[in-house]
Design a protein around this motif. Structure first.
Motif, PDB file in Angstrom:
ATOM      1  N   GLU A   1       0.821  -1.214   0.000  1.00 35.68           N
ATOM      2  CA  GLU A   1       0.000   0.000   0.000  1.00 35.68           C
ATOM      3  C   GLU A   1       0.856   1.266   0.000  1.00 35.68           C
TER       4      GLU A   1
ATOM      5  N   ARG B   1       4.018   3.363  -4.757  1.00 31.28           N
ATOM      6  CA  ARG B   1       3.636   2.168  -5.508  1.00 31.28           C
ATOM      7  C   ARG B   1       2.240   2.302  -6.100  1.00 31.28           C
ATOM      8  N   THR B   2       1.338   2.909  -5.345  1.00 34.45           N
ATOM      9  CA  THR B   2      -0.064   2.988  -5.766  1.00 34.45           C
ATOM     10  C   THR B   2      -0.416   4.302  -6.449  1.00 34.45           C
TER      11      THR B   2
ATOM     12  N   GLY C   1       3.645   1.249  -9.918  1.00 34.46           N
ATOM     13  CA  GLY C   1       3.628  -0.092  -9.359  1.00 34.46           C
ATOM     14  C   GLY C   1       4.349  -1.094 -10.235  1.00 34.46           C
TER      15      GLY C   1
END
Length: 217
Positions: A195, A199-200, A206
């Protein structure tokens, strides 16, 4: 910079610019690719959440914190000729440590320590600078963008060679040569979890981080 360490830059006066290049330390031919990064992120500026990507689509560093919301990936690095034209000639022989430095030569000095050279200089990022474009595509440098105390923090997503040059932006107005100190610190930190904000931030971020993680399997 070891994997997952945090590299934090803090301006100690207003008007800073830090030109930066990044390389996969284990395989320097895999280095920062600014055009691919901007295309993947659908942006012409950099800020927290963005991942700086390599030629191989890997994540080199992520911008985990940022007090400004805009760092320039378009302007390139200043060279000796442009420094002379804008700020005059002041060499080491006459001024010692107060001579007029330029980012291109600083890059070459540091890259030479790692067996790299002129052919390895690629498009850079200019942290703490802002360049905008008008409706006709003309670029404009925003003066005084970074105040004293501005910060940006980068997380190394792999073992990274980070090459930094605290020199004026190429579009900085002519006049007195700007000398703005910047503090650089390295700290430890955890690996990014599923999370993680960077990355998100976008699917492309990602994917780049996943490709990098496969590199270390």
């Amino acid at each position: 910079v070891r994997r997952h360490k945090r590299l934090r830059m803090t301006t100690l006066a207003a008007g800073a610019n830090v030109s930066a290049l990044f390389y996969n330390a284990a395989m320097p031919l895999d280095r920062l690719n600014v055009p691919d990064t901007l295309k993947a992120l659908h942006t012409a500026k950099l800020h927290a959440g963005h991942v700086l990507m390599s030629d191989m689509g890997r994540a080199l560093v992520s911008i985990t914190e940022d007090s400004l919301g805009w760092h320039d990936p378009l302007g390139g690095c200043i060279d000796a000729k442009l420094v002379r034209e804008k700020f005059g000639e002041l060499n080491y022989q006459s001024a010692r440590n107060e001579f007029h430095r330029n980012a291109r030569d600083n890059f070459l000095v540091e890259l030479g320590k790692h067996g790299l050279g002129e052919k390895d200089i690629v498009a850079c990022v200019n942290f703490f600078s802002k360049v905008v474009a008008d409706e006709e595509g003309r670029m404009k440098f925003v003066e005084g963008w970074a105040p004293e105390g501005a910060t940006v923090e980068l997380r190394a997503e792999m073992e990274v060679l980070a090459v930094l040059a605290n020199c004026p932006h190429p579009m900085h107005p002519a006049g007195a040569y700007p000398r703005v100190p910047v503090r650089v610190t390295l700290t430890d930190g955890p690996a990014p979890g599923p999370e993680d904000f960077c990355r998100t931030f976008r699917p492309e971020c990602g994917r780049a981080m996943e490709i990098t993680e496969r590199f270390y399997l």
